[in-house]
Write an enzyme that holds these catalytic residues in place. Sequence first.
Site, PDB file in Angstrom:
ATOM      1  N   TRP A 145       4.954   5.383   2.006  1.00 46.04           N
ATOM      2  CA  TRP A 145       3.728   6.161   1.838  1.00 46.04           C
ATOM      3  C   TRP A 145       2.913   5.805   0.599  1.00 46.04           C
ATOM      4  CZ3 TRP A 145       5.108   7.743  -2.824  1.00 46.04           C
ATOM      5  CH2 TRP A 145       6.443   8.111  -3.052  1.00 46.04           C
ATOM      6  N   ASN A 146       3.388   4.905  -0.242  1.00 45.00           N
ATOM      7  CA  ASN A 146       2.699   4.782  -1.543  1.00 45.00           C
ATOM      8  C   ASN A 146       1.372   4.030  -1.493  1.00 45.00           C
ATOM      9  OD1 ASN A 146       4.169   2.481  -1.056  1.00 45.00           O
ATOM     10  ND2 ASN A 146       4.783   2.182  -3.174  1.00 45.00           N
ATOM     11  N   LYS A 169       4.934   0.893  12.174  1.00 41.70           N
ATOM     12  CA  LYS A 169       5.337   2.305  12.063  1.00 41.70           C
ATOM     13  C   LYS A 169       5.121   2.721  10.612  1.00 41.70           C
ATOM     14  CE  LYS A 169       8.166   5.122  11.073  1.00 41.70           C
ATOM     15  NZ  LYS A 169       7.906   6.241  10.124  1.00 41.70           N
ATOM     16  N   PRO A 170       3.991   3.399  10.338  1.00 41.64           N
ATOM     17  CA  PRO A 170       3.748   3.829   8.956  1.00 41.64           C
ATOM     18  C   PRO A 170       4.592   5.049   8.605  1.00 41.64           C
ATOM     19  CG  PRO A 170       1.994   4.617  10.385  1.00 41.64           C
ATOM     20  CD  PRO A 170       2.919   3.814  11.263  1.00 41.64           C
ATOM     21  N   SER A 219      12.852   2.657   0.792  1.00 47.64           N
ATOM     22  CA  SER A 219      13.950   2.892  -0.147  1.00 47.64           C
ATOM     23  C   SER A 219      15.169   2.031   0.195  1.00 47.64           C
ATOM     24  CB  SER A 219      14.333   4.366  -0.122  1.00 47.64           C
ATOM     25  OG  SER A 219      14.811   4.698   1.156  1.00 47.64           O
ATOM     26  N   GLU A 240      11.828  -5.191   1.559  1.00 43.62           N
ATOM     27  CA  GLU A 240      11.336  -4.958   0.201  1.00 43.62           C
ATOM     28  C   GLU A 240      11.748  -3.539  -0.154  1.00 43.62           C
ATOM     29  OE1 GLU A 240       9.710  -7.486  -1.338  1.00 43.62           O
ATOM     30  OE2 GLU A 240      10.063  -8.605   0.484  1.00 43.62           O
ATOM     31  N   LEU A 241      12.636  -3.401  -1.118  1.00 45.56           N
ATOM     32  CA  LEU A 241      13.248  -2.083  -1.357  1.00 45.56           C
ATOM     33  C   LEU A 241      12.871  -1.529  -2.733  1.00 45.56           C
ATOM     34  CD1 LEU A 241      16.677  -3.047   0.254  1.00 45.56           C
ATOM     35  CD2 LEU A 241      14.713  -1.984   1.362  1.00 45.56           C
ATOM     36  N   CYS A 274       6.551   0.213  -6.184  1.00 46.93           N
ATOM     37  CA  CYS A 274       7.905  -0.362  -6.237  1.00 46.93           C
ATOM     38  C   CYS A 274       8.076  -1.200  -7.498  1.00 46.93           C
ATOM     39  CB  CYS A 274       8.174  -1.185  -4.991  1.00 46.93           C
ATOM     40  SG  CYS A 274       6.924  -2.440  -4.713  1.00 46.93           S
ATOM     41  N   GLU A 371      15.910   4.756  -9.610  1.00 48.23           N
ATOM     42  CA  GLU A 371      14.469   4.634  -9.409  1.00 48.23           C
ATOM     43  C   GLU A 371      13.822   6.021  -9.517  1.00 48.23           C
ATOM     44  OE1 GLU A 371      11.680   2.183  -6.406  1.00 48.23           O
ATOM     45  OE2 GLU A 371      12.961   3.662  -5.429  1.00 48.23           O
TER      46      GLU A 371
END
Length: 522
Positions: A145-146, A169-170, A219, A240-241, A274, A371
């Site tokens: 969501w960022n 899929k957002p 995440s 990408e986490l 991130c 995080e």
Amino acid sequence: MSDTESRTWPTELVVRNPATGRVVAEVAAQSAEEVAAAVRDLRLHQHEWEVIGARGRKRWLLKFQDWLIDNNDHLADVLQSETGKPRVDALIDPSFAVDLLGYYARRAERFLADEHPAPHSPLARVKRLTTVYRPYPVIGVITPWNFPLAMPALDVIPALAAGAAVLLKPSEVTPLSALELARGWAEIGAPPVLTVVTGGPQVGAAVVDNVDFVQFTGSTATGRRIATACAERLLPYSMELGGKDPAIVLADADIDRAAYGIAFGALFNSGQVCISVERIYVEAPVYDKFLDKLTAHVRELRQGIDGRKPEHDLGAMANDAQQAIVTEHVQDAIAKGAKVLTGGQATGVGTFFEPTVLVEVDHSMLCMTEETFGPLLPVMRVADETEAIALANDSRYGLSASVWTGDRVRGERIARQLDAGAVNINDMFANLFNFALPMGGWGQSGVGARWGGADGVRKYCRAQAITTPILPTQQKEPLWFPYNTNKLVVALSAMRAAGAHGPRRLGVLDILNSARGRVADL
Ligand code: NAD
């Protein structure tokens, strides 16, 4: 029971502006069958998209770029409504997508061109060797969501440029901008190879159940669940986490630039990036000076709700859960001895959290190890660069890092000792805006990378090897049935001559003896 079945499946998403709590939209959530049907439909159209080639696709991608430019203000409005971002932040997403579209639309043809590698051995020179890059038919892109528009665009664009169809899929928190992307693609009349499905984790899991390659951003915990599901289907993926990016400020740095840059790197998008700066290590001689500058600068930042006029630097947190994580990290630090120099709490309005500078922190605290994804700047004094490097590497994450120094050679030397997918010297985020570089996390920050020039589109392709005879072919090759000792000796001797080194190239006698079933007389 699968992840798809284990929770109640909502049929509707309620989207709120987190700055005000106001409901801005209600969006249908798809069922598993609808997701499967969407993928079946994409498969029907993908072949046509692939065969028009990179040049044919370029036309549509540039048309889409025009649509983004023409709809820039509206896209920023939608994005602001679902995130509570300041106007300037909301304007960044569409411009970023425009830049990326230009990059891949213009270069995909070259990046995907057939390659003809030289044969490794003279024996193989009888063939023309070709590597062909052919797309996975349907790519599933799952996003957080960022950055509700940029995040999908970052991966959808190179996947489309590669010739794949894309199911996006957002995040269930911010589905509206992604729906705008799909609307734009349809509005320009492009082939129907981009579909958006909306919903929560179950819909994400249904995407994984149906596509041919998964590109996930989110995440680390969710990434692990998706990787497990991919393993069941032997599905390739790229992830990408999360991150816990360190900034190292050395005594020879331009302290003003370091303070301004690190404040921006930690607080842009309220720290919900991130690659946010999440922990800061400062060499002792400049620690006090850096802290004074940083704290004074953070105190002057404006936080609030923007309309179309840019008036604020910081907006709201994306949701209550994210605000709660930031509160927990601050309280945990204070309980373990940290001090707050400015900020330190939720403002009491919407999901806003004050930009916060923490000192007397250490690695026993959550704010230095987990995080945060919020507007925190925990600053730690270090004796020297050796201690800074050791502390920076003391993390299970490895997304990116920054080094602030007046000596570029020293900066690069330190960069090569940091365990991170990217290191920016006297800057942060710079690698993100350079599509020729890979953006990938090490450790638990990711698997694979996005971008990196040609790799950015080739990752969505399967490399196919084709061999074609150059010379007229005979009825039979020497090694085909029935086996013949003389032909075998000729063929194996030629292989030995090409592959071995020194006098061992000439091992004809050994080969002859072996071929005749005798041990070589050494
Ligand atoms: P999240 O992991 O909760 O959700 C991300 C997406 O995954 C959402 O669309 C969600 O619906 C979907 N999802 C959840 N469970 C799923 C499952 N089992 N199967 C399939 N899909 C599933 O992440 P978030 O809270 O939306 O985003 C914040 C996280 O994203 C942070 O950790 C942040 O570091 C990370 N992030 C990483 C990058 C990067 O490029 N490395 C960029 C932005 C955000």
